[in-house]
Write an enzyme that holds these catalytic residues in place. Sequence first.
Site, PDB file in Angstrom:
ATOM      1  CG  ASP A  43      -2.228   0.920   0.998  1.00 16.40           C
ATOM      2  OD1 ASP A  43      -2.976   0.868   1.650  1.00 16.40           O
ATOM      3  OD2 ASP A  43      -2.071   1.916   0.054  1.00 16.40           O
TER       4      ASP A  43
HETATM    5  C1  GLC Z   1      -4.329   4.438  -0.130  1.00 20.23           C
HETATM    6  C2  GLC Z   1      -4.929   3.339   0.203  1.00 20.23           C
HETATM    7  C3  GLC Z   1      -5.286   2.340  -0.567  1.00 20.23           C
HETATM    8  C4  GLC Z   1      -5.463   2.645  -2.179  1.00 20.23           C
HETATM    9  C5  GLC Z   1      -3.754   2.993  -2.370  1.00 20.23           C
HETATM   10  C6  GLC Z   1      -3.571   3.600  -3.665  1.00 20.23           C
HETATM   11  O1  GLC Z   1      -3.463   4.846   0.589  1.00 20.23           O
HETATM   12  O2  GLC Z   1      -4.907   2.764   1.694  1.00 20.23           O
HETATM   13  O3  GLC Z   1      -6.416   1.452  -0.386  1.00 20.23           O
HETATM   14  O4  GLC Z   1      -5.507   1.552  -2.839  1.00 20.23           O
HETATM   15  O5  GLC Z   1      -3.460   3.991  -1.517  1.00 20.23           O
HETATM   16  O6  GLC Z   1      -4.360   4.918  -4.016  1.00 20.23           O
END
Ligand code: GLC
Length: 719
Positions: A267
Amino acid sequence: MSKRDLYELLNQMTLPEKVAQLTQLATPFFKGSSKQGEITGPMAAMQITDEDIPNIGSVLGASGAEEIRSIQKQHLAESRLGIPLLFMSDVVHGFKTIFPIPLAIGCSWNPALAEESARVAAKESAVSGIHVTFAPMVDLVRDPRWGRVMETTGEDPYLNGVFAKAQVRGFQGDHLKESKEHVAACVKHFAAYGAAEGGRDYNTVNMSDRQLQEMYLPAYKAALDEDCKMVMSSFNIVDGIPATANQTLMNGLLRGDWDFDGVMISDWGAVKELIPHGVAADKKDAARKALSAGTDIEMMTDCYASHLEELVAEGVIDEQTIDQSVLRILQLKEELGLFENPYRGADPVQEEQIIMSAPHREAAKQLAIESSVLLKNDQTLPLQKSQKVALIGPFADNGDILGQWSWQGSKEDAITLRQGLVNKLQEEPLLAVGSDISEINATSLEQALTVAQQADVLIVALGEHSTMSGEAGSLTNIQLPQAQLDLLQSLAELDKPIVSILFNGRPLDLHGVIEHSHAIIEAWFPGTEGGNALADLLYGDENFSGKLTMSFPNSVGQIPVYYNHYNTGRPKGAPDAQVRYVSQYLDSPNGPLFPFGFGLSYTTFAYQEPVLSTDQLTSDRTLNLTVKVKNTGNWTGTETVQLYLRDLVGEVVRPVKELKDFKQVKLLPGEEQEIHFTLTEEQLRYYHSDMSYSSDPGDFEVLVGPNSQETVNTFFTLI
Ligand code: GLC
């Protein structure tokens, strides 16, 4: 491209080219981008040079056929080996046509419709050039203080698994490579992100392996069993080690026991966050730990880009470990057909015709109808068109009904509650905002009271701003803002029927609402067609069928409160229970205000006692249960018949009930049907003290009903 071709391509790649495949950056880094794109996290300063960009493996947050074609074209022109980019974005519950938030979708108990919503989202995002969506989010949740409860389908592992499978099917279809209308799915956030202590986002997760295995892991596994192509690691620790660098969780469970050999992406920033977590001394250490644990792609930080080559040169990381990750990424590009057609479904002409089409909006409306939950109704609903309606509150005419993860969705496209009523009634309702989300003043209140006095019935539209939930949207107070409670209380003094409609992303403490409302509709963030769906429900052109998939607590002090809890040694209310010395609060009931599975209808349903084909179940023979359900009201209605099981004596403690199956049945007024369930020994298995997963002979209770509290029961024995 065959596996052999991919190996040959890999062998042509230099180490810098391999390392660059393992990094994902947002669109502003790329030539040909409009410099917009989705930024959903902190932008760290990165040592990524312009020379690196032509070899980067994937792009975060791009959308639009023109832009993606432009970025891809520029990239291929500069990529020595012509390896196409992967485009990944958060298409969580709709792309441009926004569906209700997933916590609402779960309340539909309609996996087929959830699958359809994912198919529509895939079709719109694929034609816009997206290859992978960061969905489904399947984190099990028990704490409405956590803002991201809006992204998941709730507190039950079995139901979350059913919806996880449905969404993966909808996103990916059956022929991902050939299809121009599907995208690869990425299940998230692995694992147990929803168990953050205090409901505070990004906070510590601390639980037993049994809790993890029994409650939090099944839905991720369900998604992978449906061939979900990617997994995203979560920000939190699991048993003391951040998921992104957790060998046991990733190489041990995910790639070992579960045999997943697809792409694992961190993430946002989670690789570099190993440093503040205190398990990596610096970015080099973080790169080593994350890659060794099986994290293939580093999202939006540069630990890999800055240090993997060095780690290979020092012999700390074996280049084969990098090759393994690169091969998974090349394999995913192959599965998406990108080597044959790097532009895949990106088509600016088709885009115009497909996005926000009438069938897509109709699907969004239907899901908004089935996701809305009627929590209270003292016969004020359905409304009559002859009644004069006053529409009051901050959500009376507010397009902020798409939720925090609606990204490409536009509030301007959303049908507000007022617009929905106008579409239905062909006239403007009396209207007054009365208060903002969290501010009220004498003038706005006076205007609301003046309007209200002219009406027969008040529709009071209340709720949370979409940024009060979602990522980084944790709250310690889960009541509506005081300004809205004051507005409602003032309106209640007019002594007119009040229908409160809630637009929110979490279960709320509804004290201050329930006392003053004759009817309460939980509309959640209903998406693009929210106003039209609610108008149909308000006037009875549609009947409610939604049922909660996350308990509504009496107060924040009760959290966590969930239906599948353990009994304890001093359960309150037991036949021989003491008055005081039992597990209870002195100032609150133990149970929720509204339980898991709860939802009213305009009609009523009666359940007969369930009948078993036999009272003995064996591992090689199933057991059939039949329950008669009758529509005892005056409206056609759809009932979700829920079947729970209880293991009366386990080798370890067992939940007082667990959802094991459900069936939806539509019944005309007076109609009765037999609902049939098949019980199997598999449904009785659980993790024993040695973590073996099996069933035990013994007695079981079957509980069947309209929700997790009102059930008709019977018993059987596993022999
Ligand atoms: C964010 C979220 C995740 C998302 C990612 C890309 O921090 O935690 O759910 O898919 O970044 O946007």
